[in-house]
Design a protein around this motif. Structure first.
Motif, PDB file in Angstrom:
ATOM      1  N   ALA A 150       0.880  -1.131   0.161  1.00 60.13           N
ATOM      2  CA  ALA A 150       0.132  -0.012   0.101  1.00 60.13           C
ATOM      3  C   ALA A 150       0.910   1.411   0.031  1.00 60.13           C
ATOM      4  O   ALA A 150       0.610   2.097  -0.648  1.00 60.13           O
ATOM      5  CB  ALA A 150      -0.978   0.134   1.340  1.00 60.13           C
ATOM      6  N   LEU A 151       1.949   1.418   0.893  1.00 57.05           N
ATOM      7  CA  LEU A 151       2.910   2.235   0.721  1.00 57.05           C
ATOM      8  C   LEU A 151       3.517   2.765  -0.672  1.00 57.05           C
ATOM      9  O   LEU A 151       3.807   3.688  -0.914  1.00 57.05           O
ATOM     10  CB  LEU A 151       3.906   2.171   1.802  1.00 57.05           C
ATOM     11  N   ASN A 170      16.558  -5.068   3.968  1.00 62.52           N
ATOM     12  CA  ASN A 170      15.365  -5.764   4.470  1.00 62.52           C
ATOM     13  C   ASN A 170      14.171  -4.671   4.850  1.00 62.52           C
ATOM     14  O   ASN A 170      13.401  -4.780   5.885  1.00 62.52           O
ATOM     15  CB  ASN A 170      15.442  -6.546   5.922  1.00 62.52           C
ATOM     16  N   SER A 171      14.185  -3.740   4.138  1.00 66.27           N
ATOM     17  CA  SER A 171      13.248  -2.453   4.562  1.00 66.27           C
ATOM     18  C   SER A 171      11.986  -2.568   3.633  1.00 66.27           C
ATOM     19  O   SER A 171      11.804  -3.311   2.573  1.00 66.27           O
ATOM     20  CB  SER A 171      14.120  -1.040   4.404  1.00 66.27           C
ATOM     21  N   PHE A 172      11.069  -1.566   3.868  1.00 65.41           N
ATOM     22  CA  PHE A 172       9.701  -1.135   3.238  1.00 65.41           C
ATOM     23  C   PHE A 172       9.533  -2.228   2.376  1.00 65.41           C
ATOM     24  O   PHE A 172       9.101  -2.307   1.304  1.00 65.41           O
ATOM     25  CB  PHE A 172      10.371  -0.056   2.617  1.00 65.41           C
ATOM     26  N   ILE A 182       9.731   4.214  -3.571  1.00 67.76           N
ATOM     27  CA  ILE A 182       9.163   2.851  -4.018  1.00 67.76           C
ATOM     28  C   ILE A 182      10.269   1.544  -3.786  1.00 67.76           C
ATOM     29  O   ILE A 182       9.876   0.563  -3.524  1.00 67.76           O
ATOM     30  CB  ILE A 182       8.961   3.084  -5.468  1.00 67.76           C
ATOM     31  N   PHE A 183      11.459   1.928  -4.075  1.00 66.07           N
ATOM     32  CA  PHE A 183      12.311   0.897  -3.897  1.00 66.07           C
ATOM     33  C   PHE A 183      13.094   0.945  -2.728  1.00 66.07           C
ATOM     34  O   PHE A 183      14.151   0.110  -2.300  1.00 66.07           O
ATOM     35  CB  PHE A 183      13.522   1.303  -5.128  1.00 66.07           C
ATOM     36  N   GLY A 184      12.477   1.528  -1.541  1.00 66.23           N
ATOM     37  CA  GLY A 184      12.860   1.434  -0.215  1.00 66.23           C
ATOM     38  C   GLY A 184      13.953   2.170   0.388  1.00 66.23           C
ATOM     39  O   GLY A 184      14.499   2.189   1.461  1.00 66.23           O
ATOM     40  N   HIS A 233      20.639   2.688   7.204  1.00 68.07           N
ATOM     41  CA  HIS A 233      19.742   2.960   8.312  1.00 68.07           C
ATOM     42  C   HIS A 233      18.793   4.158   7.973  1.00 68.07           C
ATOM     43  O   HIS A 233      18.905   5.281   7.652  1.00 68.07           O
ATOM     44  CB  HIS A 233      20.349   3.511   9.709  1.00 68.07           C
ATOM     45  N   THR A 234      17.566   3.685   7.531  1.00 67.12           N
ATOM     46  CA  THR A 234      16.516   4.748   7.053  1.00 67.12           C
ATOM     47  C   THR A 234      15.182   4.752   7.711  1.00 67.12           C
ATOM     48  O   THR A 234      15.054   3.967   8.664  1.00 67.12           O
ATOM     49  CB  THR A 234      16.252   4.451   5.531  1.00 67.12           C
ATOM     50  N   HIS A 235      14.445   5.878   7.576  1.00 67.99           N
ATOM     51  CA  HIS A 235      13.105   5.855   8.279  1.00 67.99           C
ATOM     52  C   HIS A 235      12.283   4.708   7.686  1.00 67.99           C
ATOM     53  O   HIS A 235      11.120   4.497   8.281  1.00 67.99           O
ATOM     54  CB  HIS A 235      12.628   7.239   7.996  1.00 67.99           C
ATOM     55  N   LEU A 236      12.365   3.994   6.572  1.00 68.11           N
ATOM     56  CA  LEU A 236      11.833   3.001   6.129  1.00 68.11           C
ATOM     57  C   LEU A 236      12.219   1.500   6.853  1.00 68.11           C
ATOM     58  O   LEU A 236      11.749   0.575   6.323  1.00 68.11           O
ATOM     59  CB  LEU A 236      11.671   2.842   4.829  1.00 68.11           C
TER      60      LEU A 236
END
Length: 118
Positions: free
Chosen positions: A4-5, A116-118, A95-97, A108-111
């Motif tokens: 959805a995100l 292994n993110s978003f 879109i790609f994380g 290290h991201t907010h996602l």
């Protein structure tokens, strides 16, 4: 939720494409400038904190929207273009994380952590 995100970000990217189409620039400018905000990664040549600051500055949608609105107010298509390109690029990245960066490390991201993110 991840899907959805990503769909939400896709629609924001498409909004950037539509807004670009309202300006008096050739479409090749969109392609050339789409990756321009990644110049913010050069800050990582100094250290992770500087890199995060420069990267986040050029990937912040609030700044992008602000530039676009100021460009409308001043009737300056250059500022509108800058805002649109920052906005579209940030949406495509997400879109790609690739999210906004923490000071500790590029991965290290907010996602979440890249890989292994978003």
């Amino acid at each position: 939720m991840k899907a959805a995100l990503k769909i939400e970000e896709l629609f924001m990217f498409l909004l950037g494409v539509i807004l670009f189409g309202q300006l008096d620039f050739n479409w090749w400018w969109f392609l050339v400038l789409l990756l321009a905000p990644d110049i913010g990664m050069l800050g990582y040549l100094f250290n992770p904190k500087t890199g995060a600051i420069t990267y986040n500055l050029l990937h912040h949608k609030g700044l992008a929207i602000g530039l676009y609105v100021i460009g409308i107010y001043l009737q300056n298509q250059g500022l509108q273009l800058a805002g649109i390109m920052l906005f579209a690029h940030a949406s495509l990245d997400r879109i790609f994380g690739y999210g906004l960066k923490y000071f500790s490390d590029f991965k290290h991201t907010h996602l979440g952590n890249l890989g292994n993110s978003f």
